[in-house]
Design an enzyme around this catalytic site. Structure first.
Site, mmCIF file in Angstrom:
data_model
loop_
_atom_site.group_PDB
_atom_site.id
_atom_site.type_symbol
_atom_site.label_atom_id
_atom_site.label_comp_id
_atom_site.label_asym_id
_atom_site.label_seq_id
_atom_site.Cartn_x
_atom_site.Cartn_y
_atom_site.Cartn_z
ATOM 1 N N PHE A 188 35.666 81.933 -45.273
ATOM 2 C CA PHE A 188 34.716 82.985 -44.918
ATOM 3 C C PHE A 188 35.478 84.212 -44.464
ATOM 4 O O PHE A 188 36.541 84.098 -43.849
ATOM 5 C CB PHE A 188 33.770 82.502 -43.816
ATOM 6 C CG PHE A 188 32.616 81.680 -44.327
ATOM 7 C CD1 PHE A 188 31.321 82.157 -44.277
ATOM 8 C CD2 PHE A 188 32.843 80.431 -44.887
ATOM 9 C CE1 PHE A 188 30.262 81.410 -44.760
ATOM 10 C CE2 PHE A 188 31.797 79.676 -45.375
ATOM 11 C CZ PHE A 188 30.495 80.163 -45.311
ATOM 12 N N PRO A 232 47.084 78.490 -35.185
ATOM 13 C CA PRO A 232 47.290 77.921 -36.516
ATOM 14 C C PRO A 232 46.282 78.481 -37.515
ATOM 15 O O PRO A 232 45.109 78.692 -37.179
ATOM 16 C CB PRO A 232 47.081 76.415 -36.299
ATOM 17 C CG PRO A 232 46.343 76.296 -35.008
ATOM 18 C CD PRO A 232 46.760 77.471 -34.181
ATOM 19 N N ASP A 233 46.728 78.741 -38.716
ATOM 20 C CA ASP A 233 45.867 79.238 -39.796
ATOM 21 C C ASP A 233 45.330 78.020 -40.556
ATOM 22 O O ASP A 233 45.950 77.527 -41.504
ATOM 23 C CB ASP A 233 46.657 80.160 -40.726
ATOM 24 C CG ASP A 233 45.765 80.924 -41.689
ATOM 25 O OD1 ASP A 233 44.705 80.381 -42.071
ATOM 26 O OD2 ASP A 233 46.119 82.059 -42.046
ATOM 27 N N ILE A 234 44.183 77.533 -40.120
ATOM 28 C CA ILE A 234 43.649 76.271 -40.638
ATOM 29 C C ILE A 234 43.309 76.390 -42.121
ATOM 30 O O ILE A 234 43.655 75.518 -42.929
ATOM 31 C CB ILE A 234 42.413 75.848 -39.818
ATOM 32 C CG1 ILE A 234 42.786 75.693 -38.345
ATOM 33 C CG2 ILE A 234 41.830 74.548 -40.360
ATOM 34 C CD1 ILE A 234 41.593 75.506 -37.419
ATOM 35 N N ASN A 274 35.317 84.784 -30.328
ATOM 36 C CA ASN A 274 34.685 85.626 -31.338
ATOM 37 C C ASN A 274 33.178 85.596 -31.158
ATOM 38 O O ASN A 274 32.626 84.656 -30.592
ATOM 39 C CB ASN A 274 35.036 85.127 -32.744
ATOM 40 C CG ASN A 274 36.465 85.452 -33.125
ATOM 41 O OD1 ASN A 274 36.954 86.527 -32.831
ATOM 42 N ND2 ASN A 274 37.136 84.505 -33.770
ATOM 43 N N LYS A 316 42.070 88.497 -48.842
ATOM 44 C CA LYS A 316 42.148 87.311 -47.993
ATOM 45 C C LYS A 316 42.166 86.050 -48.848
ATOM 46 O O LYS A 316 42.919 85.107 -48.559
ATOM 47 C CB LYS A 316 40.968 87.273 -47.022
ATOM 48 C CG LYS A 316 40.973 86.058 -46.105
ATOM 49 C CD LYS A 316 39.854 86.108 -45.069
ATOM 50 C CE LYS A 316 39.915 84.899 -44.151
ATOM 51 N NZ LYS A 316 38.882 84.932 -43.089
ATOM 52 N N LYS A 324 45.197 83.443 -48.563
ATOM 53 C CA LYS A 324 44.958 82.100 -48.022
ATOM 54 C C LYS A 324 45.108 81.011 -49.080
ATOM 55 O O LYS A 324 45.393 79.858 -48.756
ATOM 56 C CB LYS A 324 43.556 82.006 -47.418
ATOM 57 C CG LYS A 324 43.256 83.038 -46.346
ATOM 58 C CD LYS A 324 44.012 82.777 -45.061
ATOM 59 C CE LYS A 324 43.559 83.734 -43.963
ATOM 60 N NZ LYS A 324 44.246 83.514 -42.696
#
Length: 398
Positions: free
Chosen positions: A323, A303-305, A208, A337, A341
């Site tokens: 963020f 993985p979605d930390i 990114n 989001k 999350k």
């Protein structure tokens, strides 16, 4: 928080000396007593009269003042304070400190003191990057000298980069932390920062567009308020802050593992730009062009930390901050989001090319929480970090 504390403030000779006037005012507001010392060069930028008027005490200037030296005044000055603060700490002053020189009042005080010393460096970016300054900085750190800054930004000389003196409130926070009285003292906070690099083959990767500047600034600001900061960073362009525990990673999986190792924490600030996908089976050899056309890459989800930590049943941080870098419908996408999350706050910003925010020195964010969307004005990334650190402090205190 600084009531009854005595600060010996040594003002070096640089353009940033003007900030020392506001620093004195901020310290006095918090109940500290400030004894100012000016180098000869500092008097070219601020006057002893203005410094003394704000401090409410005499501004000391000369090593060989017979009235003061009759009772070895420089020894008394150096040891009667709770903390010695050097702001601005010029390249010259840092060089004298590292080399053990004592040829004027300021350097003699620094040699004679057995009190903790906190330096706020300020100089041209080339001077800060010079090998001699880097050696002096490393030596002073090894000697136990503490530092706040320098920050990155525009210079009075017209150049840009690291070397700007920290803002007065940042220095106040660092003083409070040095004296064990910062509002986040005793709190352990995790900050993730920078991009992740997901390998395709030994020479290529997916990443990114993140410099890591905002996450680094946040870690520095939290540390300045007294927090114990665990800083998990991908391959960022900016150097990691001082006085934090730095864990360097490359991939999203490595970052996830590092986050797990850092828990439990009081708060987690997930500023890293983690790649959403990785190549399922990265090649151990460089992929070559062939007559068969482009190579086929199979992707797997990383993985979605943020989501995993935010939804922990056991050991969830009291405050989880995510963020959201968006290019359109910022509030709408960021609000969705946050709900998806399960985090407490989302710091959202518009990173479309026209804003110049991605990779730039400034940021314009919207804090989304249970209270709705709080839009902040555009400001430097250090200022954003300082404001967020204070909000985190207030939230954990509540």
């Amino acid at each position: 928080m600084l009531a009854s504390k005595r600060i010996l403030l040594i003002i070096g000779g640089g353009i940033a000396a003007y900030k020392s006037l506001d620093l004195i005012r901020r310290l006095k507001e918090r109940g500290a007593a400030v004894t100012p010392v000016l180098t000869r060069a500092a008097e070219e930028f601020v006057t002893p009269l203005s410094v003394a008027a704000l401090a409410g005490e005499k501004a000391y200037r000369d090593l060989f003042d017979l009235t003061d030296e009759a009772e070895m005044g420089h020894i008394q000055l150096s040891r009667s304070a709770d903390l010695v603060v050097v702001a601005p700490a010029t390249a010259d002053l840092m060089g004298k400190m590292a080399g053990g020189l004592a040829n004027d009042l300021a350097s003699t005080l620094l040699m004679a003191t057995d009190t903790p010393v906190l330096c706020a460096p300020a100089m041209n970016v080339r001077m800060w990057d010079h090998p001699a300054t880097r050696r002096n900085f490393e030596q002073l750190q090894a000697d136990g000298i503490r530092f706040v800054g320098p920050n990155e930004g525009d210079m009075a000389c017209g150049e840009y980069g690291p070397g700007r003196m920290s803002e007065p409130l940042e220095i106040v926070a660092a003083i409070e932390a040095s004296l064990g009285s910062g509002p986040l003292s005793g709190k352990r906070i995790l900050v993730t920062s920078g991009p992740t690099h997901e390998p395709i083959d030994p020479v290529r990767y997916i990443a990114n567009r993140s410099s890591g500047a905002q996450g680094t600034a946040i870690a520095r600001a939290l540390s300045a308020l007294g927090a114990e900061v665990v800083f998990v960073t991908g391959p960022a362009e900016v150097p990691a802050p001082d006085r934090v525990e730095v864990v360097r990673v490359e991939t999203a999986q490595q970052m996830s593992d590092a986050v797990d190792s850092a828990l439990p924490v009081d708060a987690g600030v997930f500023a890293a730009a983690v790649a959403d996908w990785r190549v399922a089976s990265a090649s151990d050899r460089k992929l070559k062009k062939t007559r068969d056309g482009l190579p086929a890459l199979d992707f797997a989800e990383n993985p979605d930390i943020l989501k995993r930590v935010a939804k922990l049943d056991d050991g969830r941080p009291a405050l989880v901050v995510g963020f959201a870098a968006e290019t359109d419908n910022v509030i709408e996408h960021a609000t969705a989001k946050r709900e998806r999350k399960g985090c407490d706050w989302i710091i959202a910003n518009d990173v479309s090319p026209a804003t110049g925010i991605m990779g730039g020195a400034e940021n314009a964010v919207i804090l989304i929480s249970d209270d709705g969307a709080e839009e902040w004005p555009r400001m430097g990334k250090d200022a954003v970090a300082e404001r967020l650190a204070h909000k985190i402090s207030d939230a954990l205190a509540g």
